[in-house]
Design a protein around this motif. Structure first.
Motif, short mmCIF file in Angstrom:
data_model
loop_
_atom_site.label_atom_id
_atom_site.label_comp_id
_atom_site.label_asym_id
_atom_site.label_seq_id
_atom_site.Cartn_x
_atom_site.Cartn_y
_atom_site.Cartn_z
N THR A 269 0.84 -1.19 0.00
CA THR A 269 0.00 0.00 0.00
C THR A 269 0.88 1.25 0.00
O THR A 269 2.08 1.17 0.30
N GLU A 272 2.61 2.28 4.60
CA GLU A 272 2.67 1.01 5.34
C GLU A 272 3.19 1.25 6.75
O GLU A 272 4.20 1.93 6.92
N LEU A 274 -0.87 0.14 6.48
CA LEU A 274 -2.04 0.83 5.97
C LEU A 274 -2.79 1.45 7.15
O LEU A 274 -3.12 0.76 8.12
N ARG A 276 -5.43 2.69 9.82
CA ARG A 276 -6.70 2.07 10.23
C ARG A 276 -7.91 2.82 9.66
O ARG A 276 -8.99 2.25 9.55
N THR A 277 -7.70 4.07 9.29
CA THR A 277 -8.79 4.88 8.75
C THR A 277 -9.04 4.64 7.26
O THR A 277 -10.00 5.17 6.70
N SER A 278 -8.19 3.85 6.62
CA SER A 278 -8.35 3.62 5.18
C SER A 278 -9.64 2.86 4.89
O SER A 278 -9.91 1.82 5.51
N TRP A 281 -9.81 -1.22 4.22
CA TRP A 281 -9.93 -2.27 5.22
C TRP A 281 -11.31 -2.94 5.21
O TRP A 281 -11.43 -4.15 5.41
N LYS A 282 -12.35 -2.13 5.02
CA LYS A 282 -13.71 -2.64 5.21
C LYS A 282 -14.47 -2.86 3.90
O LYS A 282 -15.66 -3.15 3.92
N ILE A 288 -6.38 -7.65 1.61
CA ILE A 288 -5.14 -6.98 1.99
C ILE A 288 -4.26 -7.96 2.75
O ILE A 288 -4.71 -8.59 3.72
N THR A 289 -3.02 -8.11 2.29
CA THR A 289 -2.02 -8.83 3.08
C THR A 289 -0.88 -7.86 3.38
O THR A 289 -0.56 -7.00 2.55
N PRO A 290 -0.27 -7.94 4.56
CA PRO A 290 0.66 -6.91 5.02
C PRO A 290 2.09 -7.05 4.48
O PRO A 290 3.03 -7.29 5.23
#
Length: 330
Positions: A269, A272, A274, A276-278, A281-282, A288-290
């Motif tokens: 992303t 990094e 990413l 939490r407000t992106s 995520w939802k 998404i993998t980190p």
């Protein structure tokens, strides 16, 4: 001659011999290096302060972009080797304009990353996102919209080591492989079509999966923007395993929200971790993998083998197999 190995973790001492993980440097790795250069002074550290102290008289430094210390005081430095493929953090203006050689570990990541991409594609074709969500609700419900990777058109953008392996594995599933590459090399029998970047706008509308395998440079910054997403099929899936900066993330979010494309899988992303407000995520059709697609238990074995190959060339005053063009960035 002095070699500084700046690593995340080392299991050289007895107290750390049981340390596990993809980035752990082990005694057998040091032994492997010594077979190439018996008289080389080797310093291993996972501590930033020690790395800063030893860099002052090191001739060679090998490490990860995040573990290589600032190089301002490296007066003896002749060669930097990265245990990663990406070089954007290493190639400072001072290094680019110096005589210091740079090399990377391009080639060691192709197996795990290609398998990761196959996993991403199968999640979408076989409807695993919906099935796993139903499992959490104890809901037995068949998904009659699931499909196959067989017969799909996979467009790979960037046909280096990773892109070529993604192509080979995708072809094994019966997919039709198209590719975009700066260099048109000898055709691989599992790739149906390879075109120069100038053909991008013609090829994007044909693809069921668009896979970004590009390196990150000034020229490729925000390469994938809303205009490119608009060229894709509404049913297309976009996958990025290159670098986060290749994608204009706000445009990507817009593309998903407006259903310009059907889904996204990201291992990288723009920022990094990413935030939490992106919204990513939802989003139900985003995976998404980190930044872990290149990891496996074989990582450091492959990295040291590649370093030793380059070390042998360096000591023989031969061109480095993994030489990085400092101007191009890869």
């Amino acid at each position: 001659m002095k070699l500084l190995l700046a690593v995340y973790q080392e299991a050289i001492t007895k107290s750390r011999k049981d340390l596990r993980g993809p980035h752990v440097l082990r005694v057998e790795h040091i032994t492997q290096i010594r077979r190439i250069a018996k008289d080389l002074e080797i310093v291993v550290t996972s501590q930033e302060k020690d790395a800063k102290r030893h860099i002052q008289d090191a001739d060679i430094i090998a490490g990860f972009p995040m573990t290589i210390p600032p190089l301002g005081n490296a007066v003896n430095l002749k060669w930097i080797h990265s245990f990663s493929a990406g070089m954007d953090r290493v190639l400072t203006p001072e290094i680019v304009n110096s005589s210091v050689l740079c090399s990377n570990s391009s080639g060691i990541h192709k197996t795990p990353i290609a398998e990761h991409v196959i996993g991403f594609m199968l999640i979408f074709t076989r409807g695993f996102l919906k099935t796993i969500a139903n499992q959490q609700k104890c809901l037995w419900q068949k998904d009659e919209s699931i499909t196959e990777l067989f017969g799909k058109t996979v467009l790979i953008i960037g046909l280096g080591n990773i892109g070529s392996e993604v192509a080979r594995l995708s072809h094994a599933f019966g997919a039709h492989i198209h590719a975009i590459s700066q260099e048109i090399r000898e055709p691989l029998d599992f790739i149906k079509m390879v075109k120069k970047p100038s053909a991008m706008n013609r090829m994007l509308p044909k693809a069921d999966f668009v896979i970004s395998c590009l390196p990150y440079t000034k020229e490729t910054h925000h390469f994938f923007d809303l205009e490119k997403f608009k060229l894709m099929k509404p049913s297309a899936i976009f996958i990025n395993i290159g670098r986060g900066g290749l994608v204009h993330e706000k445009d990507l979010i817009t593309g998903v929200k407006r259903k310009i494309i059907a889904g996204v899988a990201l291992d990288v992303t723009e920022i990094e971790p990413l935030p939490r407000t992106s919204p990513l995520w939802k989003m139900p059709n985003v995976i998404i993998t980190p930044h872990q697609s290149g990891l496996s238990e074989k990582y450091m074995d492959r990295a040291i083998e590649r370093f030793c190959m380059n070390l042998g060339a360096f000591l023989a005053d031969q061109p480095l197999p993994n030489m990085v063009d400092k101007k191009q960035g890869y």
